[in-house]
Structure formats: C-alpha cells, structure tokens
Design a protein around this motif. Structure first.
Motif, PDB file in Angstrom:
ATOM      1  N   GLY A 187     -34.844   8.620  -3.385  1.00  0.00           N
ATOM      2  CA  GLY A 187     -36.054   8.173  -4.057  1.00  0.00           C
ATOM      3  C   GLY A 187     -36.261   6.683  -3.948  1.00  0.00           C
ATOM      4  N   ALA A 188     -36.774   6.084  -5.017  1.00  0.00           N
ATOM      5  CA  ALA A 188     -37.195   4.684  -5.007  1.00  0.00           C
ATOM      6  C   ALA A 188     -36.019   3.728  -4.955  1.00  0.00           C
ATOM      7  CB  ALA A 188     -38.030   4.394  -6.247  1.00  0.00           C
ATOM      8  N   ASN A 189     -36.279   2.547  -4.402  1.00  0.00           N
ATOM      9  CA  ASN A 189     -35.315   1.459  -4.416  1.00  0.00           C
ATOM     10  C   ASN A 189     -35.109   0.979  -5.844  1.00  0.00           C
ATOM     11  OD1 ASN A 189     -34.835  -1.716  -4.283  1.00  0.00           O
ATOM     12  ND2 ASN A 189     -34.053  -0.828  -2.393  1.00  0.00           N
ATOM     13  N   ASP A 192     -37.878  -1.150  -7.056  1.00  0.00           N
ATOM     14  CA  ASP A 192     -39.211  -0.626  -6.753  1.00  0.00           C
ATOM     15  C   ASP A 192     -39.947  -0.317  -8.053  1.00  0.00           C
ATOM     16  OD1 ASP A 192     -41.449   0.721  -5.889  1.00  0.00           O
ATOM     17  OD2 ASP A 192     -40.384   1.995  -4.458  1.00  0.00           O
ATOM     18  N   ALA A 193     -41.053  -1.010  -8.288  1.00  0.00           N
ATOM     19  CA  ALA A 193     -41.808  -0.820  -9.531  1.00  0.00           C
ATOM     20  C   ALA A 193     -42.901   0.228  -9.397  1.00  0.00           C
ATOM     21  CB  ALA A 193     -42.417  -2.148  -9.969  1.00  0.00           C
ATOM     22  N   CYS A 194     -43.003   0.873  -8.230  1.00  0.00           N
ATOM     23  CA  CYS A 194     -44.018   1.904  -8.014  1.00  0.00           C
ATOM     24  C   CYS A 194     -43.539   3.255  -8.542  1.00  0.00           C
ATOM     25  CB  CYS A 194     -44.355   2.024  -6.530  1.00  0.00           C
ATOM     26  SG  CYS A 194     -45.084   0.532  -5.820  1.00  0.00           S
ATOM     27  N   VAL A 195     -44.473   4.053  -9.045  1.00  0.00           N
ATOM     28  CA  VAL A 195     -44.147   5.386  -9.540  1.00  0.00           C
ATOM     29  C   VAL A 195     -44.204   6.369  -8.379  1.00  0.00           C
ATOM     30  CG1 VAL A 195     -44.850   7.253 -11.071  1.00  0.00           C
ATOM     31  CG2 VAL A 195     -45.036   4.872 -11.832  1.00  0.00           C
ATOM     32  N   HIS A 196     -43.123   7.148  -8.216  1.00  0.00           N
ATOM     33  CA  HIS A 196     -43.045   8.130  -7.142  1.00  0.00           C
ATOM     34  C   HIS A 196     -43.104   9.546  -7.724  1.00  0.00           C
ATOM     35  CE1 HIS A 196     -42.021   5.210  -3.932  1.00  0.00           C
ATOM     36  NE2 HIS A 196     -41.601   4.509  -4.970  1.00  0.00           N
ATOM     37  N   THR A 197     -43.159  10.521  -6.855  1.00  0.00           N
ATOM     38  CA  THR A 197     -43.369  11.904  -7.290  1.00  0.00           C
ATOM     39  C   THR A 197     -42.269  12.410  -8.211  1.00  0.00           C
ATOM     40  OG1 THR A 197     -44.510  12.370  -5.214  1.00  0.00           O
ATOM     41  CG2 THR A 197     -43.785  14.265  -6.515  1.00  0.00           C
ATOM     42  N   GLU A 198     -40.997  12.174  -7.828  1.00  0.00           N
ATOM     43  CA  GLU A 198     -39.885  12.737  -8.608  1.00  0.00           C
ATOM     44  C   GLU A 198     -38.809  11.717  -8.945  1.00  0.00           C
ATOM     45  OE1 GLU A 198     -36.758  16.535  -8.388  1.00  0.00           O
ATOM     46  OE2 GLU A 198     -37.996  16.004  -6.656  1.00  0.00           O
ATOM     47  N   TYR A 199     -38.510  10.821  -8.008  1.00  0.00           N
ATOM     48  CA  TYR A 199     -37.407   9.883  -8.215  1.00  0.00           C
ATOM     49  C   TYR A 199     -37.911   8.438  -8.228  1.00  0.00           C
ATOM     50  CZ  TYR A 199     -34.337  13.849  -7.264  1.00  0.00           C
ATOM     51  OH  TYR A 199     -33.697  15.061  -7.307  1.00  0.00           O
ATOM     52  N   SER A 200     -38.370   7.993  -9.374  1.00  0.00           N
ATOM     53  CA  SER A 200     -38.760   6.598  -9.549  1.00  0.00           C
ATOM     54  C   SER A 200     -37.571   5.824 -10.095  1.00  0.00           C
ATOM     55  CB  SER A 200     -39.939   6.482 -10.522  1.00  0.00           C
ATOM     56  OG  SER A 200     -41.106   7.041  -9.962  1.00  0.00           O
ATOM     57  N   GLU A 218     -43.894  10.681 -16.791  1.00  0.00           N
ATOM     58  CA  GLU A 218     -43.428  11.809 -17.595  1.00  0.00           C
ATOM     59  C   GLU A 218     -42.494  12.717 -16.816  1.00  0.00           C
ATOM     60  OE1 GLU A 218     -45.223  15.346 -20.471  1.00  0.00           O
ATOM     61  OE2 GLU A 218     -46.570  14.085 -19.277  1.00  0.00           O
ATOM     62  N   LYS A 219     -42.734  12.876 -15.515  1.00  0.00           N
ATOM     63  CA  LYS A 219     -41.925  13.774 -14.698  1.00  0.00           C
ATOM     64  C   LYS A 219     -40.720  13.086 -14.068  1.00  0.00           C
ATOM     65  CE  LYS A 219     -44.867  17.080 -15.452  1.00  0.00           C
ATOM     66  NZ  LYS A 219     -44.512  18.177 -16.396  1.00  0.00           N
TER      67      LYS A 219
END
Length: 383
Positions: A187-189, A192-200, A218-219
């Motif tokens: 998932g995200a670094n 990384d301040a961006c919201v991703h689908t599952e792994y932020s 929420e997810k």
C-alpha cells in the motif's frame, strides 16, 4: 514458547498493521506476537492521536497477543535510540526468536550486510560526513550522501528501511540471537498523505482525521479503530512547549537530546515569536522532526544523560493490553531478566533508574491527559 516481536507506534492502527501482524505470525511460526509500542507521545515529536491503552487494545483485538510499552525516553528519541531502547528490552525476554518489521526493501541479507558495514566504516565516510555538514545540510542528509558510495542507498533513505536498519544494528551491537524478518510494506508509503483504496498510511489517516475528512478513511482501519477515531482530536503541544522552553535556562535546554550547535539559543528566541517553533527553526540543516523532538523532550523534562542512563540499565516490561487466555505467554514474560510489571509489587522492586524511567512514563500520561482535556483509564487492558 516461541515469540515474534514487533516494534511499533500504531498511530493509529490500520489495515497495513493488521497485515503485518498476520504475516509475522505465519512466517515465523510463532506461538505469540508481542508488540512493544510507543506510549502517548511518538517518535515524530507529537502526541499520539489516541491514548496508549486504546491503541494497545486495538492491536490485541486485531492479532497481537500482548502489547507492552516502549518507555517514553526512547519513544521520543531519534531513530537510533528509539531502536536501541526497544531492542534492549526485547533482548531480555528469552522466548523472543524473531523481530519482524515492515520495510520498503524486504531483504534480510541486505539489512544484515549493511548493519555489519556500519561497524567497519572507512574513515573516509566520517570525513565526507563532516564535509557535507559544512555545506549547511542536515546530519541525516550528510550521512546519506557520504554513504552512497559504500552501502545500498535505499536502506538509509526510506523511512521504514531506516528503522529496520537501526533495529538490525542494535541487535548486532549486543550480539543478540534474535533474527530479523523484514516484510515488504504494502500500500501507501510511510509519509504518503493520500488516501488509497485499502492500505493508506497512518500519516494519511491522521491528516484526514484532523482535517475533518475522517469518513474518507473509514475503510482503512478496523471498525473499532475508526469508531475511536471519530472521538479523537489533535492535541496541540505548541503553547505548552513554548512555555516549557521559557521556563528553563539555555544551559538546561542544551542538555536535551540533539539540542546542539547553539540550538538552545535559537529555541529561546523562537519561544517568544508569534510563529511556530517549526516555522522559526526548520531549515536545510534542522529537520522538522528534530525540532519537534527537542521541544517535546524538553516539555517532558527528558534530558540526554537520562536517556543513556536508561539505555545502560535494566528497566521493565510494562503491559498495556493482552489476551487473558494466554497464561503461557505471561509465564514466559515472567522469566525475563527484567521485571514484568503484572502488579504493584513488581513496581516496588524496581531499581533506581527503572523507577525513574517508569515515573517518566507516568508523568507523560499526566501531561497527555491535561493537554487532551480529559482523563483516561490508565490500567492494563485484558481481552
């Protein structure tokens, strides 16, 4: 019994952490996973988004078997001392066979090879670090530039790799038999301040929570974590830190870890400015995290000599949350060479340094409660 350890902050606990817990137990074949977690203040020099017992409970509900506290003196220190402090406690528990961590580079041999290289670094590297520092860059940048010719760059430029390398170095320095197990971060670094689908990242989740966009993530966390995040708010340390700076002399401020090169005078001046400490002091030479850690450790009255005193003396195992049915795990921890604080009796038998270190943890709890504007139930959670 076979225990796998994880050094963590869970600020907050998210899906990536749950994945790592699951993989750690599966890949090591461990009977239990023990997490040593920062308390109410974290290595970024900030207050945790949720109180430590709440975060520990989340971890146990989602796969950990026990969460113990990383003493505040280490949790608020730089990466090297954060790692050395955690490893010094883990090494006192004979049942721990593995130390697992998420990494951008999941290459065990590379971590071990690089950690060994640090102990035999050529003199030319030290000279290059000094030369780089003279150009006005931060120490971290100078070290990276100087070592590029000798070591795998990604291991000391990527956030999780940096910590993993520090863990490996710490284990090597004490001749520990604990094996490292780096697991590829998904998932995200880390930053990384961006919201991703599952792994932020935890950074993205905190940012969303503080910016009023909590439902965007929420997810990204288990339900119980999200429910607690709905009630969270950012704890602002800035005013308290400025007052703490004004309340000590420059000489005392200079005894704070990493407050060198006359930074104490710059801090004193910045404390009376209408700008934040970061706005006043962050530069190419001094990173935001370094400025925040100095200000936080001064607020908590943590001085450099005491950090090293704690590092060189036996401390304790302080449980924050654990699974109640795991009596075999509790029995294994009671066989450690440092006290397992299962009751008040063990606390009374601590050494002078350990008592002072535990008092520091308790003071940090009080400061956190005051700044949060609410009381927390500071007792071990049994699930």
């Amino acid at each position: 019994m076979k225990i796998c350890a994880i050094i963590c902050e869970y600020n907050p606990f998210h899906n990536g952490h749950e994945y790592l817990l699951r993989e750690a137990k599966t890949r090591t074949g461990a009977d239990a996973v023990l997490c040593i977690m920062s308390g109410n203040f974290v290595q970024r020099g900030e207050a945790a988004i949720l109180e430590k017992h709440i975060r520990a409970k989340h971890a146990v509900e989602c796969g950990a078997d026990i969460v113990i506290e990383l003493p505040t003196v280490f949790a608020t220190s730089n990466a090297e001392l954060f790692a050395r402090g955690a490893v010094s406690i883990l090494s006192k528990i004979p049942s721990i066979t593995h130390l697992c961590f998420g990494a951008e580079t999941a290459d065990k041999e590379a971590f071990e090879r690089t950690a060994r290289a640090f102990t035999t670094e050529p003199e030319s590297v030290s000279e290059e670090i000094k030369a780089q520092m003279k150009t006005g860059v931060s120490y971290a940048t100078a070290v990276t530039e100087a070592r590029k010719k000798h070591l795998p760059t990604t291991l000391f430029t990527m956030p999780n790799n940096i910590l993993g390398l520090e863990y490996t170095k710490a284990l090597l320095s004490i001749g520990s038999k604990i094996e490292i197990l780096p697991i590829q971060r998904i998932g995200a670094n880390y930053l990384d301040a961006c919201v991703h689908t599952e792994y932020s990242s935890a950074t993205a989740i905190r940012t969303a929570a503080f910016d009023g966009r909590i439902y965007d993530v929420e997810k990204q966390t288990p339900k119980q974590v999200f429910d607690d995040l709905l009630l969270s708010s950012k704890i602002d340390l800035s005013l308290a830190e400025k007052l703490a700076i004004l309340n000590v002399s420059p000489e005392v401020l200079a005894t704070t870890l990493d407050c060198t090169e006359g930074l104490e005078n710059a801090f004193k001046n910045a404390a009376t400015s209408t700008r934040t400490l970061e706005e006043s002091l962050v530069s190419t030479r001094y990173t935001a995290s370094r400025i925040r850690r100095i200000a936080l450790q001064n607020l908590l009255n943590i001085r450099k000599d005491f950090v090293f005193e704690c590092l060189s003396n036996p401390l304790y195992i302080h449980p924050l949350a654990y699974k109640g049915e795991h009596t075999d795990l509790l029995s294994a921890l009671s066989k450690a060479s440092i006290p397992f604080l299962a009751s008040g009796k063990e606390k009374r038998n601590l050494t002078r340094t350990a008592k002072a270190c535990l008092s520091q943890d308790e003071y940090a709890e009080q400061v956190y409660s005051v700044l949060a504007g609410r009381e927390f139930e500071n007792k071990t959670v049994i699930i």
